[in-house]
Design an enzyme around this catalytic site. Sequence first.
Site: not given
Lengths: 228, 291
Positions: B12, B131
């Site tokens: 990330d 998600e």
Amino acid sequence: MKLPTDNTHSSPDVVIIDYNLNNLFSVKHACQHVGINARISADKNDIAKADALILPGVGAFGNAMQNLEKLDLIAPIIDSIQAQKPFLGICLGLQLLFEESDEFGHYKGLGVIPGQVQRFPGQTDTQQSLKVPFIGWNEVHTTSGKNWNNTPMMNTQDGEYMYFVHSNFVKPTAPEDILCVTKYKDFEYCSGIVKNNIFAVQFHPEKSAQKGLEIYQNWGKSIQVQVS
Amino acid sequence: MTNNIRIIPRLDIKGPNLVKGIHLEGLRVLGKPEEFARYYYENGADELVYMDVVASLYERNSLHDIITKTAREIFIPLTVGGGLRTLDDITQVLRAGADKVSLNTAAIRNPEIITQASQKFGSSTIVIAIEAIKQNDGGYLAYTDNAREHTGLDVFEWAQRVEELGAGEIMITSVDQEGTGEGFDLELTQKIANLVSIPVIAHGGAGKREDVAKIATEGNVNAVALASILHYDYIKYLIEHPKNEQEGNTEFLKSGKAFTKIQSSSLPDIKKHLLDHHINCRPISHEITHR
């Protein structure tokens, strides 16, 4: 004595064929990494003049043939292969060499290798389900009567892992064209071919870490010999 | 027999930094993404994922330079996600050197982009990131923008829909588990993997190598995306093998603030654990060792 340091003039002119369907950059990066001086081109004259060709590709067979046709590249590619110039096919670049494919309709390929392109079945003969596309690392194995000496896979070990991304596989008519095979679960298929000046694989050597780069390196060495 | 499971370090990225949060929030800087990526490549990573975690806020992906640098020296597949909205955005990231793209927000806002992108770039180039957050009624809903935006979409219906639309893979993140080290959400992951016939990547929650083995077998997934478990291992390695120029945020680990539920593990350790338990994966080749 001074050794020549600039060998760009003596190195073969290698063209990576751009037909708007492929990730050419990873192929070019791999070539650069192992010292193959390759350029990307969609121009039929470049392809006709080139000492050696690389045909990469990801995507649909029919689209690929249509793009090659639109760009007027089919004849120069076939001419180059028939003139015994070195040819490296990767993934879709292997499949396009064959006579025909049934992916999303019926399409004719370049037809320089006898055989067909077929889609993976959803299930194997022993009822194991196959996720399609196949994405991931898998083993390449020798097949009866073939050894990898004098091919770009001369340093590859039987059972080495390579990176694959595909929904279709090739089915050569002549068993002697098959260089290596791979099993998706218990479904075995041809994962590479070699025939005269043609070397083509279903996997992506440019995405197969060090073991894949060695294949590029060996191909690069072999074309130095072939074109000099 | 299981298929060869892929182990995918997920990085990330925020600006020039590798970051890690919990439940996709509360980001901490860990170091330079290129350094971590190179280390994982040399230690047997099967693929890499770069996620621009603030891109959605700015509606653009800012990783082009990092992608190009990576593509020149790392020869395994690279998936890039975060802030990709249009076919043109995808083209640019692929031209920079990515092999696949991951879409979430754009796909939910405009599902047609999945079909258009898979036709243009090949379905195997298009990864749909989902998600998921578990609801009080036991169901799961899909979120976007690092789980900040509610969509109301049922995760399982959405997974089947993206397959129909032409997605090549699904990366399913359990936001509830993400960054906690408490293990993957087996129920969520397994249900998705059994519903679709495209490959599924499990993400969110791995705290030890046993979690990876469990999701690989019981979860029926094709790949596992890992972050903290690997990042903390590399930072530990940097502490044990100090270099003149320190890249990782070792102060963070030395301070003991690292999440204690994470039992960090290296790629060779994880793969050895899988192979010892008869779970197939690409073995670490002999030449590759810790630097």
